[in-house]
Design a protein around this motif. Structure first.
Motif, short mmCIF file in Angstrom:
data_model
loop_
_atom_site.label_atom_id
_atom_site.label_comp_id
_atom_site.label_asym_id
_atom_site.label_seq_id
_atom_site.Cartn_x
_atom_site.Cartn_y
_atom_site.Cartn_z
N VAL B 143 49.37 37.93 26.28
CA VAL B 143 49.25 39.38 26.14
C VAL B 143 50.36 40.06 26.92
O VAL B 143 51.04 40.97 26.43
N HIS B 144 50.55 39.59 28.13
CA HIS B 144 51.56 40.18 28.98
C HIS B 144 52.95 40.03 28.37
O HIS B 144 53.75 40.97 28.35
N LEU B 146 53.76 39.76 25.33
CA LEU B 146 53.94 40.52 24.09
C LEU B 146 53.67 42.01 24.27
O LEU B 146 53.70 42.76 23.31
N PHE B 147 53.43 42.39 25.53
CA PHE B 147 53.07 43.79 25.76
C PHE B 147 54.19 44.74 25.31
O PHE B 147 53.95 45.81 24.80
N ASN B 148 55.41 44.29 25.48
CA ASN B 148 56.55 45.12 25.11
C ASN B 148 57.18 44.69 23.80
O ASN B 148 58.36 44.92 23.57
N ALA B 149 56.41 44.04 22.96
CA ALA B 149 56.91 43.65 21.65
C ALA B 149 56.20 44.49 20.60
O ALA B 149 55.16 44.11 20.07
N PRO B 150 56.76 45.65 20.28
CA PRO B 150 56.03 46.62 19.45
C PRO B 150 55.78 46.11 18.03
O PRO B 150 54.89 46.62 17.36
N VAL B 152 54.60 43.33 17.22
CA VAL B 152 53.55 42.31 17.20
C VAL B 152 52.21 42.95 17.56
O VAL B 152 52.07 43.54 18.62
N ASP B 153 51.25 42.83 16.66
CA ASP B 153 49.89 43.25 16.98
C ASP B 153 49.22 42.15 17.77
O ASP B 153 49.32 40.97 17.41
N VAL B 154 48.53 42.52 18.81
CA VAL B 154 47.91 41.53 19.67
C VAL B 154 46.39 41.72 19.65
O VAL B 154 45.89 42.82 19.85
#
Lengths: 269, 269
Positions: B143-144, B146-150, B152-154
DNA sequence: TGCAAAAATCGAAAGCAAATGAAAATGATT
DNA sequence: AATCATTTTCATTTGCTTTCGATTTTTGCA
C-alpha cells in the motif's frame, strides 16, 4: 549564516572504544538524530576523521546508514516516505488537546473505532502508551501511528484506498468487525447539526462510518469549534446515536445547549 | 605480584573444569560489563594474554561474545527492527529482477493480488508506472509503495495487523474480494515442494493466501533460488493450482524439471 | 542570477604502535 | 613417556594517524 557550536565538552567524549563499539554507537546516533557529521563523530569519539570515514563506509556497505558528504543520514525506513507525503496533517496532531481528552476515555480492555479524521489521529497518538486496547480503524495514518505501539492491537477495515484521506472505503469485512463488541467509536465529522446529525463530505467515507457507528455502544464525536452548525452531503449518525461530543472552547453556546437538551454529553477541553 | 593458585588438581576431570570455569567467568564479565580487555583478563586470571586470546576466540566461535581487537564486547541482540531492515536488504538485485519480470506480466485492466512478501513488494515497485491496474493486497508495505502511483487502484484486505510482516490477517472481507475477478495472484512463499506445494511459515498468513489463491485465475509464485525444496508449516496452494513460477538462476535443475513435468511454467530471470 | 575562488570533505598511501596468531618451548599431571 | 594447558618468541596484521593531492560543496563577487 552558520551556527558556531562551542564544543568544549570533554565529558561527552567517548574515548577508547573498540571498533565494534564505536560503530554500534554511530549507528545508534544516526538512528536517533537522523543525521551525523564526520567532524562531530571525530570529536566525540576522539579518533581522526579518516577513521570515521572508514566507519561510515563500512556501515553504509552494511546498509545500516546512508553515506553523505560530510556525514551520514538515517536509512530511509519503510514508512518514512508516507510520513512525508502526509506531513501536513501530522503537525495538527501535535497540538490537539481534543486527542488527549479522547484518549483519556479509553480504558484497558476497550475495543474502539477510530475513523480517518485528524482528530482520530490525535487520539491514536495519545494511545501509544496504552495496553490491552484494540483499535479498529479504516485510516492508514492511524495504522502508521500505532505501528510501534506494541500494546495496541490494530484491526484495519479493508477496502479501496482513498489517497486524499489515506483511508479505506467500501465496507469490506463488516461482519467480522460486528463480532468485535466495540465499546466506543470516535468519529470526526465535517459538521454537526440538530437535524442532519453527524455529516461527512464524502459519501464513501460516510458509508463506512454509518454501519460502524451503529455497532458502537458509545458514539463519541470529536469536533473543533468550527464544525458546529455545518452540514456535509452525507449523514452517518443521528444525534440520538451520539453519546458524547468532545469539542473545544468556542463552540456556539446555543447549539451546545440544544444538543445537551437532546441528551448528548458535551465535553469542552 | 603474581597470583599463585594452589591447584592440587585432584582428578583428571577437574583439569578441564578450571579452563571451563575461567571461560564461564569471562562470559559473565562480558555480559555484565559489556566489554572486556585482553590485558585486563590476563591480569585478573593470572594467565598470559595468548591464553586469553584463545579463550576469546573459542567463546566467539560459540557466539557467546563478539571478538574485537584488544578484547571483546557483549553480543548485541538489540533491535528486531534492524533485523527486519537487514532481512529486507538481502538479495536486493535478484528480487528486483524477479519483481520486474512479475510486473511485466501485468497488463492494463488487470486486477491482481500481491501478498506481503518482499518479492511482491518488488513487483509493486515496478508497477508504479502502470495505469488502469487494480492491486489487491494484505501488505501495508505494498500500500505504501503504491500510495503515490495514481494509475493504480489499491484494495486492501483488512484484518488484524501483524507487525512483524507489516501485513493484515484474519480474512476480513473476502466476499467483496471474490467479486473482483482477480486475473493474477502473485505469491511469495517460504518454500516450494512437489508434495506440499507453496508453503508459508505463518499459518495466519497462509489462511489469508489460501482462499485468495483459489480466487485467482492464475497463481504466480515468485521465489528466489533458495526457496526450492524448502517446506514451511502451512501450505496455501498445491502445485496444480500454480500456473507460473518466477525464480532466478540458481534454482536446482532437477526440481525445476520435476515441476515443469507437472505442467507448471517456470520462468528464470 | 552565473561563475570562479575558497573552504570543506574525500580517498589513497605511508608510517607506527598495539594486538595478533603460529609455532616451538615449558611445565604440570597422569 | 604422553598429554594438554599454558607460555615465549617473532613475523604479521590491525587500527589508527598524518600527509597530500583530488573532489565536492559553499562562498564571494559580478
Amino acid at each position: 549564516m552558520k551556527m558556531i557550536e562551542d564544543n568544549r565538552k570533554p565529558a561527552d567524549v567517548l574515548d577508547d572504544l573498540y571498533l565494534a563499539e564505536r560503530r554500534r554507537a554511530i549507528v545508534e546516533l544516526v538512528q536517533m538524530q537522523g543525521r551525523v557529521a564526520v567532524t562531530e563523530l571525530s570529536q566525540r569519539f576522539g579518533v581522526s576523521e579518516v577513521t570515521i570515514r572508514a566507519d561510515l563506509q563500512a556501515l553504509a556497505e552494511q546498509k545500516l546508514l546512508v553515506r553523505t558528504h560530510g556525514g551520514a543520514v538515517r536509512i530511509d525506513n519503510d514508512l518514512g516516505e508516507m510520513a512525508l507525503a502526509l506531513r501536513r496533517q501530522r503537525q495538527v496532531k501535535e497540538k490537539s488537546r481534543i486527542g488527549q481528552a479522547g484518549a483519556e476515555r479509553i480504558e484497558e480492555g476497550d475495543a474502539v473505532f477510530l475513523d480517518s479524521s485528524s482528530t482520530s489521529l490525535a487520539i491514536a497518538h495519545h494511545l501509544k502508551q496504552h495496553r490491552y486496547v484494540t483499535v479498529v480503524t479504516n485510516s492508514l495514518e492511524v495504522v502508521h501511528e500505532l505501528f510501534n505501539a506494541p500494546g495496541v492491537d490494530v484491526v484495519l477495515v479493508g477496502g479501496v484506498l482513498q489517497r486524499e484521506t489515506a483511508s479505506f472505503v467500501g465496507a469490506h469485512g463488516l461482519e467480522e468487525i460486528a463480532r468485535l463488541n466495540l465499546q466506543k467509536g470516535f468519529f470526526g465529522a465535517h459538521g454537526v447539526d440538530l437535524l442532519a446529525g453527524l455529516t461527512d463530505v464524502s459519501p464513501d467515507e460516510a458509508a463506512v462510518k454509518r454501519p460502524i457507528a451503529a455497532l458502537c455502544r458509545q458514539v463519541i464525536a470529536v469536533l473543533d469549534a468550527t464544525k458546529w452548525g455545518r452540514v456535509g452531503v452525507a449523514s452517518f449518525a443521528t444525534l440520538d446515536q451520539v453519546s458524547v461530543i468532545i469539542t473545544d472552547a468556542g463552540a456556539p453556546g446555543e447549539m451546545v445547549a440544544a444538543v445537551r437538551a437532546r441528551g448528548v454529553e458535551v465535553a469542552t477541553v
